[in-house]
Structures are given as structure tokens and as C-alpha cells.
Scaffold this motif. Structure first.
Motif, PDB file in Angstrom:
ATOM      1  N   MET A   1       8.861   5.454   1.513  1.00  0.00           N
ATOM      2  CA  MET A   1       9.046   5.233   0.076  1.00  0.00           C
ATOM      3  C   MET A   1       7.693   5.288  -0.630  1.00  0.00           C
ATOM      4  SD  MET A   1      10.984   2.105  -1.929  1.00  0.00           S
ATOM      5  CE  MET A   1      10.025   0.802  -1.151  1.00  0.00           C
ATOM      6  N   ASP A   2       7.706   5.804  -1.847  1.00  0.00           N
ATOM      7  CA  ASP A   2       6.505   5.862  -2.666  1.00  0.00           C
ATOM      8  C   ASP A   2       6.566   4.812  -3.772  1.00  0.00           C
ATOM      9  OD1 ASP A   2       5.573   8.017  -1.207  1.00  0.00           O
ATOM     10  OD2 ASP A   2       6.369   9.506  -2.609  1.00  0.00           O
ATOM     11  N   LEU A   3       5.405   4.503  -4.342  1.00  0.00           N
ATOM     12  CA  LEU A   3       5.277   3.577  -5.458  1.00  0.00           C
ATOM     13  C   LEU A   3       4.683   4.335  -6.635  1.00  0.00           C
ATOM     14  CD1 LEU A   3       5.261   0.601  -6.594  1.00  0.00           C
ATOM     15  CD2 LEU A   3       2.923   0.429  -5.693  1.00  0.00           C
ATOM     16  N   ALA A   4       5.342   4.256  -7.795  1.00  0.00           N
ATOM     17  CA  ALA A   4       4.832   4.923  -8.997  1.00  0.00           C
ATOM     18  C   ALA A   4       4.721   3.907 -10.125  1.00  0.00           C
ATOM     19  CB  ALA A   4       5.750   6.068  -9.407  1.00  0.00           C
ATOM     20  N   LEU A   5       3.492   3.679 -10.575  1.00  0.00           N
ATOM     21  CA  LEU A   5       3.203   2.731 -11.635  1.00  0.00           C
ATOM     22  C   LEU A   5       2.718   3.487 -12.863  1.00  0.00           C
ATOM     23  CD1 LEU A   5       1.182   0.162  -9.472  1.00  0.00           C
ATOM     24  CD2 LEU A   5       3.641   0.111  -9.980  1.00  0.00           C
ATOM     25  N   PHE A   6       3.129   3.012 -14.024  1.00  0.00           N
ATOM     26  CA  PHE A   6       2.799   3.692 -15.269  1.00  0.00           C
ATOM     27  C   PHE A   6       2.271   2.687 -16.291  1.00  0.00           C
ATOM     28  CE2 PHE A   6       6.442   5.675 -13.270  1.00  0.00           C
ATOM     29  CZ  PHE A   6       6.134   7.031 -13.256  1.00  0.00           C
ATOM     30  N   ASP A   7       1.112   2.983 -16.863  1.00  0.00           N
ATOM     31  CA  ASP A   7       0.713   2.286 -18.074  1.00  0.00           C
ATOM     32  C   ASP A   7       1.665   2.736 -19.179  1.00  0.00           C
ATOM     33  OD1 ASP A   7      -0.918   0.749 -19.855  1.00  0.00           O
ATOM     34  OD2 ASP A   7      -1.926   2.595 -20.460  1.00  0.00           O
ATOM     35  N   LEU A   8       1.752   1.963 -20.250  1.00  0.00           N
ATOM     36  CA  LEU A   8       2.676   2.311 -21.329  1.00  0.00           C
ATOM     37  C   LEU A   8       1.961   2.921 -22.525  1.00  0.00           C
ATOM     38  CD1 LEU A   8       5.562   2.269 -22.483  1.00  0.00           C
ATOM     39  CD2 LEU A   8       5.054  -0.021 -23.373  1.00  0.00           C
ATOM     40  N   TRP A 170       4.160  -4.759   0.336  1.00  0.00           N
ATOM     41  CA  TRP A 170       2.711  -4.758   0.145  1.00  0.00           C
ATOM     42  C   TRP A 170       2.298  -3.307  -0.022  1.00  0.00           C
ATOM     43  CZ3 TRP A 170      -0.641  -7.669  -1.799  1.00  0.00           C
ATOM     44  CH2 TRP A 170      -2.013  -7.530  -1.562  1.00  0.00           C
ATOM     45  N   TRP A 171       1.033  -3.072  -0.352  1.00  0.00           N
ATOM     46  CA  TRP A 171       0.590  -1.708  -0.570  1.00  0.00           C
ATOM     47  C   TRP A 171       0.848  -0.826   0.645  1.00  0.00           C
ATOM     48  CZ3 TRP A 171      -0.651  -0.183  -5.346  1.00  0.00           C
ATOM     49  CH2 TRP A 171      -1.010  -1.177  -6.268  1.00  0.00           C
ATOM     50  N   SER A 172       0.724  -1.399   1.826  1.00  0.00           N
ATOM     51  CA  SER A 172       0.936  -0.624   3.055  1.00  0.00           C
ATOM     52  C   SER A 172       2.405  -0.285   3.286  1.00  0.00           C
ATOM     53  CB  SER A 172       0.380  -1.398   4.256  1.00  0.00           C
ATOM     54  OG  SER A 172       1.009  -2.660   4.362  1.00  0.00           O
ATOM     55  N   SER A 173       3.302  -0.837   2.461  1.00  0.00           N
ATOM     56  CA  SER A 173       4.726  -0.508   2.574  1.00  0.00           C
ATOM     57  C   SER A 173       5.033   0.896   2.085  1.00  0.00           C
ATOM     58  CB  SER A 173       5.567  -1.508   1.768  1.00  0.00           C
ATOM     59  OG  SER A 173       5.313  -2.846   2.137  1.00  0.00           O
ATOM     60  N   PHE A 174       4.076   1.521   1.386  1.00  0.00           N
ATOM     61  CA  PHE A 174       4.325   2.798   0.731  1.00  0.00           C
ATOM     62  C   PHE A 174       3.487   3.912   1.357  1.00  0.00           C
ATOM     63  CE2 PHE A 174       4.831  -0.706  -2.233  1.00  0.00           C
ATOM     64  CZ  PHE A 174       6.146  -0.511  -2.642  1.00  0.00           C
ATOM     65  N   GLU A 175       4.109   5.072   1.497  1.00  0.00           N
ATOM     66  CA  GLU A 175       3.373   6.231   1.988  1.00  0.00           C
ATOM     67  C   GLU A 175       2.333   6.675   0.970  1.00  0.00           C
ATOM     68  OE1 GLU A 175       5.848   9.431   3.265  1.00  0.00           O
ATOM     69  OE2 GLU A 175       7.217   8.123   4.383  1.00  0.00           O
ATOM     70  N   ARG A 176       2.726   6.681  -0.304  1.00  0.00           N
ATOM     71  CA  ARG A 176       1.835   7.079  -1.391  1.00  0.00           C
ATOM     72  C   ARG A 176       2.071   6.175  -2.590  1.00  0.00           C
ATOM     73  NH1 ARG A 176       3.654  13.218  -2.017  1.00  0.00           N
ATOM     74  NH2 ARG A 176       5.654  12.094  -1.837  1.00  0.00           N
ATOM     75  N   SER A 177       1.034   5.978  -3.372  1.00  0.00           N
ATOM     76  CA  SER A 177       1.164   5.178  -4.594  1.00  0.00           C
ATOM     77  C   SER A 177       0.444   5.887  -5.736  1.00  0.00           C
ATOM     78  CB  SER A 177       0.586   3.768  -4.386  1.00  0.00           C
ATOM     79  OG  SER A 177      -0.768   3.824  -3.970  1.00  0.00           O
ATOM     80  N   TRP A 178       1.045   5.835  -6.914  1.00  0.00           N
ATOM     81  CA  TRP A 178       0.477   6.440  -8.119  1.00  0.00           C
ATOM     82  C   TRP A 178       0.289   5.376  -9.189  1.00  0.00           C
ATOM     83  CZ3 TRP A 178       3.776   9.258  -5.109  1.00  0.00           C
ATOM     84  CH2 TRP A 178       3.465  10.602  -4.869  1.00  0.00           C
TER      85      TRP A 178
END
Length: 221
Positions: A1-8, A170-178
Motif C-alpha cells: 500500500m502507498d501513502l499519499a498526503l496533500f497540502d490544501l 507507521w512509515w515503514s507500512s508503506f512501499e511509497r509515500s508522497w
């Protein structure tokens, strides 16, 4: 699973919702123009320069919420969304979020703007998770003060860490993070993800992104 974070602000929307909310209240005559407009502009300029004192700003921004019943604030906010926010949501931003959602990423908006102002906006994108500065409440009314750590600069990292931990991640739960952002204020969180992306960046962030080899994109239609 990936993590995608967005500023608004100035990232998913082509403007700053904190600034626009205060201007909306000023233009409706709810806040005195002589007392509030110059300070609103001053705070916005300090934010862009990376010199904003978040505690002083939140006192300015949250106090008006404490003066009115929630039902009145909600009615004003519906008008604010219609007139000020939906017109500045770009199709490019909608498509970017949809791409991450369709790939099964865990998505969240991470913004310094308070959750009262921003909650309806993230629903426009179909994003379930909002990490924002939280206005404190008592008996259903806003107190004019923040609750917990403001979601600003290093505070964004603290709040994202706590959000992930609450879900057993945790951060290590994700293959990639944005993380997508326009602002130098977001360098702490941009530096935490595996895939930082500068979006229509301010000059300081642009220089940092170019030096670090980060992608620079535009979401403006």
C-alpha cells in the motif's frame, strides 16, 4: 500500500482558504474591515515568507468562531464554499487525487488551516482523512483556541505520526509515500516522505526542490 498526503492551500486549491475565510467574513461585514483586513494580509505575507508565528495567527483566526452559534457559522460556510472554494478547485488537482485513490493509496489532506474551514473542501476530493489544526469546542461551541498540536511546519510531522499510529501503521507500512505542497513551511513533512513533490512552489521551496532533484509540477488549470 502507498501513502499519499496533500497540502490544501495553493496546492489542491488555487488560493489560501484561511485568508479567504477571513476576507469572506470581512466582506460580509461580520468582521470589521479596518481592524481585520490589514492583519489578515500581514499574516498571509508572513506565512509565505516562512516567518509566521502560528500561535499569534491562530488567536486571530479562531477567535471569530467563538462569537457565533455553530448553526450560523455552518450557514456562512456553505456560502463560503460556493463562492470562494469550489471555483478554485482545479480539474488537475481532482485528477491527481483520483489517481492515488484508484491505485488504493491511503490518502489524507495535511493542512495548517483549521478543520472547520477545510473539512467540506476535502470532501470535494473524496478524501476521507483530514489532518488539520483543530479548533477547541465546549458544549458544541468553538472556544476560540486550538486543541493539541497545530498542523503547521514540524507539527504536521507530529500529527501525521500520531494519525498513522492510531491506525496501527507507521512509515515503514508503506512501499511509497508522497507529499504534495507549495510551501517552504512544509519542508519538514516533504523531507519525511519517499516522494516529495513541489506544486506551484514558492521561491524558497522551488530552490530547495531543484537542488534536491524533487519533481516540480503545476495543478493550475
Amino acid at each position: 500500500m502507498d501513502l499519499a498526503l496533500f497540502d490544501l492551500d495553493n496546492t489542491l486549491i488555487a488560493g489560501d482558504s484561511d485568508f479567504e475565510w477571513a476576507q469572506f467574513l470581512i466582506n460580509k461585514g461580520i468582521l470589521d474591515r479596518e481592524l481585520y483586513e490589514a492583519r489578515n494580509i500581514e499574516f498571509y505575507e508572513k506565512y509565505k515568507a516562512g516567518t509566521l508565528d502560528i500561535d499569534v495567527f491562530l488567536d486571530f483566526q479562531l477567535q471569530p468562531l467563538a462569537r457565533y452559534p455553530r448553526s450560523v457559522l455552518d450557514a456562512w460556510h456553505q456560502e463560503f464554499m460556493s463562492r470562494h472554494i469550489r471555483p478554485i478547485v482545479s480539474q488537475k488537482a481532482r485528477l491527481l487525487v483520483r489517481e492515488h485513490l484508484d491505485r488504493g493509496a491511503l490518502c489524507a489532506v495535511v493542512t495548517a488551516t483549521n478543520s472547520f474551514v477545510t473539512a467540506a473542501t476535502i470532501r470535494e476530493f473524496g478524501i476521507a482523512h483530514l489532518i488539520a489544526t483543530i479548533p477547541a469546542q465546549e458544549n458544541g461551541q468553538f472556544t476560540g483556541r486550538p486543541r493539541g498540536t497545530p498542523s503547521f511546519r514540524e507539527g504536521k510531522v507530529i500529527r501525521v505520526d500520531a494519525w498513522l499510529e492510531a491506525m496501527g501503521l507507521w512509515w515503514s507500512s508503506f512501499e511509497r509515500s508522497w507529499f504534495y505542497s507549495d510551501s517552504q513551511n512544509d519542508l519538514p513533512l516533504l523531507s519525511r516522505v519517499s516522494n516529495p513533490v513541489a506544486v506551484d512552489p514558492d521561491q524558497a521551496l522551488l530552490m530547495h526542490a531543484e537542488a534536491a532533484g524533487w519533481p516540480v509540477i503545476s495543478l493550475l488549470d
